[in-house]
Design a protein around this motif. Structure first.
Motif: not given
Length: 387
Positions: A329-332, A340-344
């Protein structure tokens, strides 16, 4: 293995701008902020180069390092027209590469070369011959480490290191450095004005100094952002220190909470509440109540990610952090203004959040590399990860 990117894309660092039928770039291709993980593309046509490769990123450029067959580097981003669809010709045969805003440094089996990206020169700005089989420097190391020292981001490009440090890996920001020794000890030096050196104060250090708070706990991975640093212990625990104004340490950030409340009040039209209190948690008469916010963490702090998990690798942007767990898993967390956190979304966060996109796509994250304002993630299909 496939790579995805998200965040700052003003120079096409994440995907190559495609031309429309009228010969003009579409609106999507000109997108500066990419909040949804998007598969990284380059104009590589050879099938043997489309397989596993590595990403190196600076603020305005991305370098993809292909090590299959005739190894080479492809550039994307600012002023990379020369290498669009073709590798950087000086990189053929290289074994490793790093990129900054000014220099592309290439490691070959017998030499090191740094090329000035702002100049179109036919010879490298710096070159150093190395012994093919050098026993005096121990096992081979990866850039920016080189035999006897390391490659800096600005001249003098070569900086020496004491062999007594037994350097295993090195991470550089614009103003400070963090080194991991073969024994797992962590050393830092450079600017310390935001606690990024982890020595418990805000002073700078000219020479590598061991981070005493971590002494006796062997570390396996290090990373550094603009003014913050992180490392992973052999047991998969994550330690953070330095500046936290955007929540990049995953610790409560007063400035970030206040900014989010102001944004919320602007959307709802409600008056802005003080960031340190909530309407359902008011202090009693005669009792003082304040939330604890951290702007600077001057010594390493153990950071918890809920649910509890072990961290495999970590990378830092200018003001954000991304970590990969042993379960893929990726956490940001941190600054998210460019997605840039990728959470849309374009929302910052001082709490680690799982990037659900990869779970939903049944993709197993194996690596992460942060540029200053963007993030690149390497993934494999879950069935490949389980095989």
């Amino acid at each position: 293995m496939r790579w995805f990117g998200f965040g700052f894309n003003a120079f096409g660092q994440i995907y190559v701008h495609e031309k429309s039928s009228k010969g003009e770039c579409s609106d999507a291709a000109q997108e500066v902020k990419v909040s949804r993980p998007t598969e990284f593309t380059s104009q590589v046509e050879r099938s043997d180069l489309k397989r596993d490769y590595q990403i190196r990123a600076s603020w305005s450029r991305t370098a993809s390092l292909h090590l299959h067959g005739d190894s080479c580097v492809f550039l994307a981003g600012f002023d990379s027209s020369e290498s669009s669809g073709a590798p950087v010709k000086q990189s053929r045969g290289c074994k490793d590469a790093i990129i900054s805003e000014t220099y592309l440094t290439l490691a070959f089996s017998d030499r090191l070369e740094s090329w000035d990206l702002q100049k179109q020169e036919k010879t490298p700005s710096w070159i150093m011959e190395i012994e093919t089989h050098s026993e005096s420097f121990g096992p081979p190391v990866k850039l920016p480490l080189v035999p006897g020292g390391y490659i800096a981001m600005k001249p003098p490009l070569y900086r020496s290191l004491s062999p007594q440090l037994m350097a295993k890996s090195l991470a550089l920001s614009a103003e400070h450095a963090i080194l991991l020794s073969a024994s797992g000890a962590v050393y830092t030096w450079g600017l310390g004005s935001h606690g990024q050196l982890g020595h418990g104060d805000l002073t700078s250090e000219e020479a590598p100094r061991v981070v005493e708070a971590l002494w006796g706990m062997p570390m396996s991975c290090i990373a550094t952002g603009g003014w913050h640093s992180v490392c992973i212990s052999d047991g998969g625990d994550l330690y953070v220190w330095g500046w936290n104004e955007s929540g990049q340490l995953g610790l409560p950030s007063g400035g970030l909470r206040k900014a989010l409340q102001q944004q919320s009040s602007q959307h709802t039209g409600a008056p802005c509440q003080d960031a340190s209190t909530s309407p359902t948690d008011k202090p009693l008469e005669g009792e003082k109540h304040e939330d604890v916010f951290i702007s600077i963490q001057a010594f390493p702090a153990l950071m918890d990610i809920t649910p509890s998990c072990e961290i495999k690798t970590v990378s830092c942007g200018s003001r954000h952090t991304a970590a990969v767990t042993t379960t893929g898993d990726l956490y940001t967390w941190g600054w998210g203004d460019y997605g840039q956190l990728g959470h849309q979304t374009f929302i910052s966060s001082d709490e680690p959040q799982c990037v659900e996109f990869f779970r939903e796509q049944q993709l197993h994250v194996v690596d992460v590399v942060c540029g200053a304002w963007n993030t690149f993630v390497a993934v494999v299909n879950e069935e490949v990860a389980c095989s």
